[in-house]
Write an enzyme that holds these catalytic residues in place. Structure first.
Site, PDB file in Angstrom:
ATOM      1  N   ARG A  26      15.872   1.569  -8.932  1.00 33.23           N
ATOM      2  CA  ARG A  26      15.212   0.670  -9.639  1.00 33.23           C
ATOM      3  C   ARG A  26      16.346  -0.154 -10.618  1.00 33.23           C
ATOM      4  NH1 ARG A  26      10.348   3.097 -12.533  1.00 33.23           N
ATOM      5  NH2 ARG A  26      11.837   4.850 -13.081  1.00 33.23           N
ATOM      6  N   SER A  62       6.786  -0.220 -14.330  1.00 33.61           N
ATOM      7  CA  SER A  62       7.258   0.854 -13.179  1.00 33.61           C
ATOM      8  C   SER A  62       8.061   0.162 -12.268  1.00 33.61           C
ATOM      9  CB  SER A  62       5.713   1.496 -12.576  1.00 33.61           C
ATOM     10  OG  SER A  62       5.068   0.314 -12.060  1.00 33.61           O
ATOM     11  N   GLU A 113      -3.893  -5.034  -5.283  1.00 35.73           N
ATOM     12  CA  GLU A 113      -2.890  -5.100  -4.452  1.00 35.73           C
ATOM     13  C   GLU A 113      -2.928  -6.238  -3.301  1.00 35.73           C
ATOM     14  OE1 GLU A 113      -4.227  -2.381  -5.662  1.00 35.73           O
ATOM     15  OE2 GLU A 113      -2.829  -1.925  -7.026  1.00 35.73           O
ATOM     16  N   PHE A 120       0.700   2.308  -3.349  1.00 38.84           N
ATOM     17  CA  PHE A 120      -0.608   1.384  -3.601  1.00 38.84           C
ATOM     18  C   PHE A 120      -0.226  -0.027  -2.729  1.00 38.84           C
ATOM     19  CE2 PHE A 120      -0.469   3.333  -7.645  1.00 38.84           C
ATOM     20  CZ  PHE A 120      -1.310   4.435  -7.404  1.00 38.84           C
ATOM     21  N   ARG A 152      13.144   6.002  -6.855  1.00 38.62           N
ATOM     22  CA  ARG A 152      12.999   6.368  -8.522  1.00 38.62           C
ATOM     23  C   ARG A 152      13.636   7.686  -9.081  1.00 38.62           C
ATOM     24  NH1 ARG A 152       8.215   5.752 -11.583  1.00 38.62           N
ATOM     25  NH2 ARG A 152       8.102   6.936 -13.570  1.00 38.62           N
TER      26      ARG A 152
END
Ligand SMILES: Cc1ncc(C[n+]2csc(CCOP(=O)(O)OP(=O)(O)O)c2C)c(N)n1
Ligand SMILES: [Mg+2]
Lengths: 316, 305
Positions: free
Chosen positions: A15, A42, A63, A88, A172
């Site tokens: 990220r 996030s 979303e 999501f 991540r």
């Protein structure tokens, strides 16, 4: 003390590479906007929000709305990077991805953060292991699964300039560098990270480094394993995979996902053009039990040992 | 492969073990209103103490949203709902759904406090193969009616359980807790519309109105106001109350179904992180894990009055 530590590879949260590349692009291209679902933190987009507050659109926890808004922004000539937890983004907004992004061929970049089982103990609702199998069935969508920060940054830059919808899976969980500094990402092009002619280990994303470790361990047993890193599951590098099918005795697919992802794609290809033995390393048709990501990867054999034993089984 | 039997209790966390957890169980019948409130307040205090120790031991959790919802959960499970650990499968039991599933630790501790889970099991929270997952799973815990975690699922399911009760001619009720940030999900409004149009009077939606979501204030992200007006427009009887006031909560739950024949929406005004001085109303505590010093500080603020 220090001699022990030098053996441990440095692990990177991809990220960081994603947001660095996006910021750099946004400095010179004011069409670039970010769209999020309460996911600034996030997605590590804090610095972007600070630098370009007007170009970050937070639709809230919504979303479907988020992907639709992204498509509308693309229609208006913007270059939207729609960034949310991969679970999501894909599961909740799949119809928007299918229709608003792919069927409408909007220039939208969908960035699935913290995919695979990175959310560990938070459980199957937060894992994104179905995504590869789902997304590769959508016509006209490019699906990029970078294996390290170098590839992540290049994929982000490539996607900004690409004409058509793109999904990028950004890890991540810490991963080591696997690509060389002079590497150049080309969609639809697999990368041979190690030559070999007994068996091919075809790996994608976060677990390419594990395939490399397995190849090293197989070499100690006199087995020569080719390691193919497959950065785009769609389009798939059919030439490289069929060459592996011809030139080695079979293919082990390795992914932090259900085996309907890379495994399914490779199997569909070789069964038509050059049937060979295939073994699948990944999650098979089940929801994960509770556990940390490291524990789960071991549990499912998505590990050096698991890959070695799949290769030995194939060669037996 | 590891099996369920390999589950190890959390022996490495002395803090957890030293924090005794006594199961108070349901408020007994026939006690005074004051005794009801005292029982619930003491239960909520113990639940919060256990919750913070669990999150510390697991190294993960959502303390802010757990502490805002605990008084609601404790009032429902220890007093207002008609359900009992001895009759888990009873068709006419009231139904409860924690739609904001990230507050799982609050649900687990409350279930233990009400006798639905053995208290020792709390030490397994998020351990390998544990039934106490980071989000509640229906397939792992008998008292959990629906698996949650992705926001915006609980309310539609609650509409379904309410419909089923109506079809069965049952007087059972369904209670569902949603976060205020969660209400940004469109699925909630689809379900609210269905409930209002069908006058599902046995449904009670509780909004944990702590005004914060994951990364910012709700009003700075995608505001909900005027929330009460919106819910009224969707056909709900709306009640505003202090979501940390056990007496007010108990009274509101007692009044479901509303005499108007409408479904009920309770806007429970709460404080994320309540009542811990350094957590309250600070968005960072959405999923921050307290340091040992912070645990000690929080536990001292949660001493018996
Ligand atoms: C569909 C979905 N999108 C995003 C998330 C990530 N997420 C978990 S909690 C949270 C914030 C929830 O805020 P709110 O509903 O207000 O809960 P509370 O303040 O009570 O913790 C978010 C965005 C999620 N769990 N599900
Ligand atoms: Mg909230």
């Amino acid at each position: 003390m220090s001699t022990i530590e030098t053996d441990i590879p440095v692990l990177h949260d991809c990220r960081d590479a994603w947001v660095e590349a996006l910021l750099e692009l946004a400095e010179t291209d004011d069409r670039i906007v970010a769209v999020v679902n309460d996911s600034v933190g996030s997605s590590k987009l804090g610095p972007f929000q600070k630098r370009f507050p007007d170009r970050l659109i937070n639709v809230g926890i919504a979303e479907q709305n988020m992907v639709g808004v992204g498509a509308g922004l693309a229609n208006g000539g913007k270059v939207p990077f729609v960034s949310a937890a991969a679970c999501f983004l894909t599961a909740r907004a799949m119809e928007q991805i299918k229709v608003d992004a792919a069927y409408s061929q909007h220039n939208i970049v969908l960035v699935g953060q913290s995919p695979g089982m990175a959310y560990g103990e938070l459980g199957p609702t937060h894992h994104s292991i179905e995504d590869l199998g789902w997304l590769r069935t959508i016509p006209g969508l490019t699906v990029v699964v970078p294996s390290d920060p170098i590839e992540t940054a290049q994929a982000v830059r490539w996607a900004a300039a690409h004409d058509g919808p793109v999904f990028i899976r950004v890890s991540r969980m810490g991963v080591p560098m696997v690509n060389h500094a002079d590497y150049g990402f080309v969609p639809g092009k697999a990368v041979t990270l190690r030559d070999g002619n007994d068996v091919t280990l075809a790996a994608i994303g976060t677990v390419v480094s594990r395939a490399l470790a397995a190849a090293e361990s197989l070499a100690a047993d006199g087995i020569s394993a080719r390691v193919l890193s497959v950065p785009t599951i769609k389009p798939l590098d059919e030439v490289a995979i069929l060459a592996a099918a011809r030139e080695t005795r079979g293919i082990v697919t390795v992914e932090e996902a259900l085996t309907t992802g890379l495994g399914g794609a490779v199997a569909e290809l070789v069964v038509q053009h050059h049937p060979v033995a295939v073994r699948f390393v990944g999650v098979r048709d089940q929801f994960a039990p509770t556990g940390s990501v490291e524990w789960l990867l071991d549990h499912f054999g998505i590990s050096e040992e698991g890959i070695v034993s799949a290769a030995l089984d194939l060669l037996a | 492969m590891t099996t369920e039997e390999d589950l190890v209790p959390d022996v490495d966390s002395s803090m957890v073990l030293s924090d005794a957890f006594s199961v108070l169980g349901r408020v007994p019948d026939g006690v005074t209103e004051g005794e009801v409130v005292a029982h619930l307040a003491e239960a909520a205090r113990l639940v919060r103490r256990r919750d913070i120790a669990m999150v510390r031991a697991a190294g993960l959790g959502h303390i802010g949203g757990e502490f805002s919802v605990i008084d609601i959960l404790v009032t429902l499970y220890l007093h207002s709902m008609n359900m009992s650990p001895d009759h888990l499968g009873e068709p006419d039991r009231d139904r409860f759904i924690l739609s904001k599933g990230h507050a799982a630790a609050a649900l687990y501790t409350t279930l233990a406090m009400a006798g639905f889970l053995p208290p020792e099991q709390l030490s397994t929270f998020m351990k390998p193969l544990a039934q106490l997952n980071g989000h509640p799973a229906r397939t792992k815990i008998a008292a959990v009616e629906a698996s949650t975690g992705p926001l915006g699922h609980g309310l539609p399911i609650a509409v379904g359980t309410t419909f089923a009760g109506r079809l069965d001619g049952s007087s059972r009720r369904t209670f569902v807790v949603v976060g205020d940030g969660e209400l940004q999900e469109g699925s909630n409004w689809e379900a609210l519309m269905t409930a209002g149009n069908h006058r599902l009077s046995q449904l009670c939606v509780i909004v944990d109105r702590n005004r914060l979501q994951q990364g910012a204030a709700v009003s700075d992200t995608n505001d909900l106001e005027p929330l009460a007006d919106k819910l009224r427009a969707f056909g709900f009887a709306v009640i505003d109350l202090n979501g940390h006031d056990h007496g007010a909560l108990a009274e509101a739950f007692r009044n479901v179904p509303a005499p108007s024949g409408q479904p009920t929406a309770i806007i429970a005004h709460t404080v994320k992180g309540h009542p811990i001085s350094f957590m309250a109303n600070d968005v960072a505590w959405h999923h921050k894990v307290p340091s040992p010093d912070q645990v000690a500080q929080a536990l001292s603020e949660l001493e018996a009055p």
